[in-house]
Design a protein around this motif. Structure first.
Motif: not given
Length: 330
Positions: A70-83
């Motif tokens: 659930y502490r998802s922000h940094a991992t999502f951005i790191a993997q996808t770079h999809d802001t």
């Protein structure tokens, strides 16, 4: 006396800085604008821990299947770079990762290797093991990675997953973002093991520890661990010490709770903040201050533009409430 590792290539150091800064700027925006009450989702902020997923995801070079907490922000951005999809989801818009219905805790972009984020502690871990099994059978060469906090290690399914991954000889990487707390309960009040790495080794899992707080150290560790996991067909456990700067859930601080020492966190972690360290390191690659400022301005524009696009996107209609819950024919 240990020998210092060879410096990373200039392009790698710059990319790590960009990813770190992008994750940080996204959350700084959230902190500033969340009180406006347009992002109606609980926020489990990654601030201070960004260097862990940034280092790991960069090391796997796009060949990862990521399963997140659930502490998802940094991992999502790191993997996808999809802001774009990131902010659209936080603002509850149809262009978000879950059509605006999943919120901060349930980000997913399977097309970019970020399979899921789960709001229930430890539930992403066994799914990563299943993905590792599928990758092995299909010979994809991809690496399944589960990110979780040290609180998830209290769950029985973590140990079952470690055991199964070792039994079936799966190249899966378990990444523990070890900030020392399950909400506000310290590890020593929850676990008898003095070292999580030592606790998992008897299960037939290679275990590594990192206390550097440095994205380049994590990058090197993750590359080496992934290579060995595939070569030896063994799971890897990365216990990476870190500290979250903000409260467990929310955009504020929680120093007044009294369960951790603000001065200690500031001295041991904030003083060597990974974003600042990586920024300073670019000087060793002859990256000028002017070039660094240009990178920062570009990232600020990226965040701003994504927020504007999110604001212009439609809100889900009532007839989409149950869409995506069950399998639907195309």
């Amino acid at each position: 006396m240990p020998v210092a590792p060879e410096p990373l290539q200039k392009t790698t150091s710059i990319q790590l800085f960009k990813s770190l800064l992008l994750a940080r700027r996204c959350e700084e925006y959230i902190v500033k604008h969340y009180p406006e009450n347009h992002m109606r989702t609980p926020m489990h902020m990654s601030m201070g821990q960004e260097f862990v997923p940034v280092g790991v995801c960069a090391a796997l070079d796009g060949k990862a299947d990521v399963f997140n907490s659930y502490r998802s922000h940094a991992t999502f951005i790191a993997q996808t770079h999809d802001t774009d999809r990131f902010f659209a989801e936080l603002y509850g818009r149809t262009s978000g990762t879950g059509e605006g219905k999943g919120g901060s805790m349930h980000l997913a972009a399977p097309d970019k290797g970020h399979l899921l984020s789960s709001g229930v502690v430890a539930t992403q871990i066994p799914v990563a093991v299943g993905a590792a099994f599928a990758n092995r059978q299909l010979k994809t060469g991809r690496t399944a990675v589960a990110f979780f906090g040290d609180g998830a290690v209290d769950a029985g399914v973590f140990w079952e997953s470690i055991n199964s991954a070792a039994l079936f000889r799966l190249p899966v990487i378990f990444v523990c973002e070890d900030n020392g707390y399950a909400v506000d309960t310290p590890r020593e009040a929850r676990q008898v093991a003095k070292s999580l790495a030592e606790a998992v080794r008897p299960f037939g899992c290679d275990a590594y520890e990192d206390e550097s707080g440095d994205v380049e150290s994590v990058y090197r560790l993750a590359r080496a661990a992934a290579e060995k996991a595939h070569r030896d067909r063994r799971p890897a456990f990365l216990n990476i010490k870190c500290a979250r700067y903000l409260e467990h859930v929310g955009i504020g601080t929680d120093w007044n709770w009294g369960y951790r020492d603000q001065a200690q966190v500031e001295r041991d972690w904030i003083a060597r903040d990974a974003v600042k360290v990586q920024r300073a390191r670019l000087a060793a690659h002859q990256v000028t201050e002017r070039e660094i400022v240009a990178i920062e301005e570009e990232i600020d524009r990226t965040v701003s533009d994504s927020v504007k696009r999110a604001a212009a996107a439609p809100i889900p209609a009532p007839d989409r409430l149950y869409a995506g819950v069950f399998h639907e024919k195309a």
